[in-house]
Design a protein around this motif. Structure first.
Motif, PDB file in Angstrom:
ATOM      1  N   SER A 233     127.533  -0.849  12.953  1.00  0.00           N
ATOM      2  CA  SER A 233     126.609   0.211  12.564  1.00  0.00           C
ATOM      3  C   SER A 233     126.313   0.180  11.069  1.00  0.00           C
ATOM      4  CB  SER A 233     127.219   1.561  12.939  1.00  0.00           C
ATOM      5  OG  SER A 233     126.611   2.615  12.241  1.00  0.00           O
ATOM      6  N   GLU A 234     125.169   0.777  10.690  1.00  0.00           N
ATOM      7  CA  GLU A 234     124.838   0.884   9.270  1.00  0.00           C
ATOM      8  C   GLU A 234     125.808   1.807   8.527  1.00  0.00           C
ATOM      9  OE1 GLU A 234     121.019   2.820   8.486  1.00  0.00           O
ATOM     10  OE2 GLU A 234     121.024   3.551  10.533  1.00  0.00           O
ATOM     11  N   LYS A 235     126.629   2.548   9.251  1.00  0.00           N
ATOM     12  CA  LYS A 235     127.652   3.377   8.617  1.00  0.00           C
ATOM     13  C   LYS A 235     128.909   2.584   8.266  1.00  0.00           C
ATOM     14  CE  LYS A 235     126.266   7.397  11.404  1.00  0.00           C
ATOM     15  NZ  LYS A 235     126.706   8.391  12.400  1.00  0.00           N
TER      16      LYS A 235
ATOM     17  N   GLU B 198     121.973   2.832  13.973  1.00  0.00           N
ATOM     18  CA  GLU B 198     122.946   3.922  14.027  1.00  0.00           C
ATOM     19  C   GLU B 198     124.196   3.540  14.817  1.00  0.00           C
ATOM     20  OE1 GLU B 198     122.753   8.720  14.597  1.00  0.00           O
ATOM     21  OE2 GLU B 198     121.577   7.508  15.985  1.00  0.00           O
ATOM     22  N   ASP B 199     124.038   2.875  15.950  1.00  0.00           N
ATOM     23  CA  ASP B 199     125.184   2.569  16.813  1.00  0.00           C
ATOM     24  C   ASP B 199     125.793   1.207  16.518  1.00  0.00           C
ATOM     25  OD1 ASP B 199     124.670   5.005  17.915  1.00  0.00           O
ATOM     26  OD2 ASP B 199     123.893   4.253  19.820  1.00  0.00           O
ATOM     27  N   LEU B 200     124.979   0.192  16.446  1.00  0.00           N
ATOM     28  CA  LEU B 200     125.385  -1.156  16.062  1.00  0.00           C
ATOM     29  C   LEU B 200     124.122  -1.889  15.667  1.00  0.00           C
ATOM     30  CD1 LEU B 200     126.064  -3.497  19.105  1.00  0.00           C
ATOM     31  CD2 LEU B 200     124.973  -1.296  19.376  1.00  0.00           C
ATOM     32  N   GLY B 201     124.255  -3.115  15.186  1.00  0.00           N
ATOM     33  CA  GLY B 201     123.066  -3.800  14.708  1.00  0.00           C
ATOM     34  C   GLY B 201     123.031  -5.255  15.110  1.00  0.00           C
ATOM     35  N   LEU B 202     121.969  -5.930  14.676  1.00  0.00           N
ATOM     36  CA  LEU B 202     121.805  -7.360  14.875  1.00  0.00           C
ATOM     37  C   LEU B 202     121.583  -8.019  13.529  1.00  0.00           C
ATOM     38  CD1 LEU B 202     119.271  -7.844  17.833  1.00  0.00           C
ATOM     39  CD2 LEU B 202     121.732  -8.278  17.882  1.00  0.00           C
ATOM     40  N   PHE B 203     122.176  -9.174  13.339  1.00  0.00           N
ATOM     41  CA  PHE B 203     121.790 -10.026  12.222  1.00  0.00           C
ATOM     42  C   PHE B 203     120.995 -11.165  12.829  1.00  0.00           C
ATOM     43  CE2 PHE B 203     121.706 -12.745   8.633  1.00  0.00           C
ATOM     44  CZ  PHE B 203     121.920 -11.929   7.529  1.00  0.00           C
TER      45      PHE B 203
ATOM     46  N   SER C 205     114.164   8.432   1.874  1.00  0.00           N
ATOM     47  CA  SER C 205     115.535   8.033   1.535  1.00  0.00           C
ATOM     48  C   SER C 205     116.519   9.141   1.895  1.00  0.00           C
ATOM     49  CB  SER C 205     115.638   7.722   0.043  1.00  0.00           C
ATOM     50  OG  SER C 205     114.845   6.622  -0.307  1.00  0.00           O
ATOM     51  N   LEU C 206     116.155  10.377   1.594  1.00  0.00           N
ATOM     52  CA  LEU C 206     117.034  11.514   1.876  1.00  0.00           C
ATOM     53  C   LEU C 206     117.159  11.743   3.378  1.00  0.00           C
ATOM     54  CD1 LEU C 206     118.731  13.826   0.709  1.00  0.00           C
ATOM     55  CD2 LEU C 206     116.631  15.171   0.483  1.00  0.00           C
ATOM     56  N   GLY C 207     116.048  11.639   4.100  1.00  0.00           N
ATOM     57  CA  GLY C 207     116.095  11.801   5.554  1.00  0.00           C
ATOM     58  C   GLY C 207     116.934  10.735   6.225  1.00  0.00           C
ATOM     59  N   ASP C 208     116.822   9.507   5.767  1.00  0.00           N
ATOM     60  CA  ASP C 208     117.621   8.410   6.328  1.00  0.00           C
ATOM     61  C   ASP C 208     119.109   8.668   6.134  1.00  0.00           C
ATOM     62  OD1 ASP C 208     118.986   5.536   5.832  1.00  0.00           O
ATOM     63  OD2 ASP C 208     117.321   5.311   7.227  1.00  0.00           O
ATOM     64  N   ALA C 209     119.476   9.109   4.925  1.00  0.00           N
ATOM     65  CA  ALA C 209     120.887   9.386   4.652  1.00  0.00           C
ATOM     66  C   ALA C 209     121.411  10.517   5.519  1.00  0.00           C
ATOM     67  CB  ALA C 209     121.068   9.720   3.169  1.00  0.00           C
ATOM     68  N   ALA C 210     120.611  11.569   5.666  1.00  0.00           N
ATOM     69  CA  ALA C 210     121.059  12.743   6.412  1.00  0.00           C
ATOM     70  C   ALA C 210     121.145  12.481   7.906  1.00  0.00           C
ATOM     71  CB  ALA C 210     120.114  13.919   6.144  1.00  0.00           C
ATOM     72  N   VAL C 211     120.124  11.857   8.470  1.00  0.00           N
ATOM     73  CA  VAL C 211     120.039  11.723   9.929  1.00  0.00           C
ATOM     74  C   VAL C 211     120.800  10.500  10.436  1.00  0.00           C
ATOM     75  CG1 VAL C 211     118.468  11.502  11.898  1.00  0.00           C
ATOM     76  CG2 VAL C 211     117.835  12.935   9.937  1.00  0.00           C
ATOM     77  N   LEU C 212     120.610   9.363   9.800  1.00  0.00           N
ATOM     78  CA  LEU C 212     121.198   8.128  10.319  1.00  0.00           C
ATOM     79  C   LEU C 212     122.578   7.832   9.758  1.00  0.00           C
ATOM     80  CD1 LEU C 212     118.023   5.865  10.389  1.00  0.00           C
ATOM     81  CD2 LEU C 212     119.142   7.041  12.290  1.00  0.00           C
ATOM     82  N   LEU C 213     122.831   8.248   8.522  1.00  0.00           N
ATOM     83  CA  LEU C 213     124.158   8.025   7.939  1.00  0.00           C
ATOM     84  C   LEU C 213     125.047   9.250   8.058  1.00  0.00           C
ATOM     85  CD1 LEU C 213     123.155   6.023   4.735  1.00  0.00           C
ATOM     86  CD2 LEU C 213     123.927   5.140   6.949  1.00  0.00           C
ATOM     87  N   GLY C 214     124.454  10.401   8.438  1.00  0.00           N
ATOM     88  CA  GLY C 214     125.243  11.601   8.672  1.00  0.00           C
ATOM     89  C   GLY C 214     125.696  12.329   7.430  1.00  0.00           C
ATOM     90  N   ASP C 215     125.161  11.939   6.260  1.00  0.00           N
ATOM     91  CA  ASP C 215     125.574  12.578   5.008  1.00  0.00           C
ATOM     92  C   ASP C 215     124.433  12.452   4.003  1.00  0.00           C
ATOM     93  OD1 ASP C 215     126.707  13.487   2.672  1.00  0.00           O
ATOM     94  OD2 ASP C 215     128.194  11.881   2.508  1.00  0.00           O
ATOM     95  N   PRO C 216     123.716  13.536   3.719  1.00  0.00           N
ATOM     96  CA  PRO C 216     122.590  13.418   2.780  1.00  0.00           C
ATOM     97  C   PRO C 216     122.999  12.924   1.402  1.00  0.00           C
ATOM     98  CG  PRO C 216     123.089  15.735   3.258  1.00  0.00           C
ATOM     99  CD  PRO C 216     123.861  14.912   4.223  1.00  0.00           C
ATOM    100  N   ASN C 217     124.248  13.143   0.996  1.00  0.00           N
ATOM    101  CA  ASN C 217     124.663  12.691  -0.328  1.00  0.00           C
ATOM    102  C   ASN C 217     124.788  11.178  -0.425  1.00  0.00           C
ATOM    103  OD1 ASN C 217     125.351  13.557  -3.039  1.00  0.00           O
ATOM    104  ND2 ASN C 217     127.385  12.726  -2.618  1.00  0.00           N
TER     105      ASN C 217
END
Length: 469
Positions: free
Chosen positions: A283-285, A329-334, A394-406
């Motif tokens: 995941s991207e997390k 969000e769940d896993l990715g591909l390279f 950028s802020l929306g991506d951090a909040a929704v997909l990374l789970g932390d706006p900071n």
């Protein structure tokens, strides 16, 4: 003129002073955001920036193509279109009039994990656009007319982006067959067959399930007064009820790959063969995400990148080549891809791609090369933050997909902390023989006859033409 030049240089030095630390490392200017959640679950993030009299509005719905119903791919993408049709209080296409007619702009995009709607308008139209976004959240018209008209639009988009281009089907299949269980195997655009099989009842159920305040994040960046924004958000969004219906989340996990698999696909309009290699990555997390992103840049960012220099310039086995750390969000591909050069074989391109991977595994990246890659990604992120909409996304991506706006304020440091040892470790960890899927995309003329066991070799006389993705 000289005074103006000196003034511009002084301003530039002041800006650089704000983003360069004493240690010489670039730092992203901190984004000071406000955060609140309404009783109905709507998540609200806002950033005041009065550099220009404009404002960007984003609404992030936590629903993407991975949430499409089984055998109904394309639903999330379909709603990206339907949301611009009529609502309880607006005629179809009125969102365009509310933005474009006042000098603004709007659009939307669908991804695997989210669907995002955005507008940029003069700041004195902020209230109007908040009303409009609340109206299409609470009062969208999901009827036969809107369903059928937008389904036809999406189907035509499929024909134009997947069927018509020489390599549209190649990149479609690359995602589709790289996953065996996870719904990421359903490409975002969907399929004509699934869309034709859908009923209005299917579509209305999908809308009721996912388009709701507790599945939405509103992001506002620009010229506004915080108290006034809060009042308008409460006025237009506060009364929208939170449904009693449960909010489903994908629970399916993708099994680890246990050995190389190979796929051969054919297309009727393929001027040159295509080769793709994919590896499952986390995941991207994940803590490994920054190093995977750096691998992407090292391999394919610009003409000085490793893949271009090796495959296109030196060996001339590929007409074009690319790497992509597609982190989700769940896993990715390279993914690594190459369009084979005229007179070369797919095997040549595959061997060259794999050789570049092995180089990354066998030896650490030189310090200068790693620093160049970091500078490229830093520049990209700084440019994105130059606009209100770039900040909002950028802020929306951090909040929704990374789970932390900071994370909007900390992720650049994570990228800058990547070392040559990290790059080498991650390349060894994920780019293994057991984790490799290989794809050949060939002209229809090379498809073996019925009953044949092996595909014929590539006829070099067929390998002509060009590639435009």
């Amino acid at each position: 003129m000289r005074k103006r030049l000196l003034f511009m240089l002084l301003i530039g030095a002041m800006i650089l002073g704000n983003i360069i630390t004493a240690a010489g490392q670039t730092t992203m200017p901190k984004m000071s955001f406000r955060e609140r959640t309404l009783p109905n679950g709507l998540h609200v993030l806002s950033v005041v920036d009065k550099a220009s009299p404009s404002v960007a509005i984003n609404v992030w719905y936590h629903v993407g193509s991975k949430d499409d119903p089984d055998r109904r791919s394309g639903f999330a993408h379909l709603f990206e279109h339907i949301m611009f049709k009529s609502t309880k209080n607006m005629k179809a296409e009125m969102m365009d009039r509310l933005t474009e007619d006042v000098g603004g702009q709007n659009n939307a995009f669908t991804a695997d994990d989210v669907t995002v709607y955005w507008e940029v308008v003069p700041s004195n139209y902020l209230e109007t656009l908040l009303w409009a976004e609340s109206d299409r959240l609470a009062g969208l018209t999901v009827d036969e007319e809107n369903f059928h008209s937008e389904r036809a639009v999406v189907e035509e988009e499929y024909r134009q982006s997947i069927l018509a281009p020489p390599y549209g089907k190649f990149f479609y299949v690359l995602q589709q067959k790289s996953f065996t269980a996870h719904p990421y195997k359903r490409p975002t655009i969907g399929s004509i067959e699934d869309l034709e099989a859908a009923t209005l009842e299917n579509v209305q159920k999908f809308h009721a399930t996912y388009y709701r305040p507790d599945n939405a994040t509103l992001v506002v960046v620009g010229d506004f007064e915080p108290k006034q924004l809060d009042a308008w958000v409460d006025k237009y969004f506060g009364a929208i009820p939170k449904p009693a219906l449960s909010l489903p989340r994908v629970q399916t996990t993708e099994p680890s790959r246990t050995g190389e698999k190979r796929f051969t696909e054919y297309g009727s309009n393929v001027p040159l063969p295509g080769v793709g290699i994919t590896y499952l990555v986390p995941s991207e997390k994940s803590d490994d995400a920054p190093a995977l992103t750096m691998l992407d840049i090292l391999l394919s960012q610009g003409r000085s990148s490793r893949l271009y220099q090796s495959l296109v310039y030196q060996q001339q086995v590929a007409q074009s080549t690319n790497a992509n750390a597609d982190l989700r969000e769940d896993l990715g591909l390279f993914e690594l891809t190459a369009i084979v050069a005229a007179g070369k074989k797919p095997e040549d391109a595959e061997a060259a791609l794999r050789a570049e991977i092995k180089k990354l595994q066998d030896a650490p990246v030189a310090a200068a090369e790693l620093e160049k890659a970091k500078n490229q990604i830093i520049t990209s992120q700084l440019r994105q933050r130059e606009t209100n909409n770039g900040k909002a996304q950028s802020l929306g991506d951090a909040a929704v997909l990374l789970g932390d706006p900071n994370r909007v304020n900390t992720d650049l440091a994570r990228l800058q902390a990547v070392t040559a040892a990290d790059v080498q470790r991650v390349a060894k960890k994920y780019f293994s023989d057991e984790n490799r899927y290989v794809f050949y995309y060939l002209p229809e003329s090379l498809k073996p006859a019925a009953g044949s066991q092996n595909p014929p070799p590539v006829d070099r006389a067929d390998a002509k033409g060009g590639f435009a993705r």
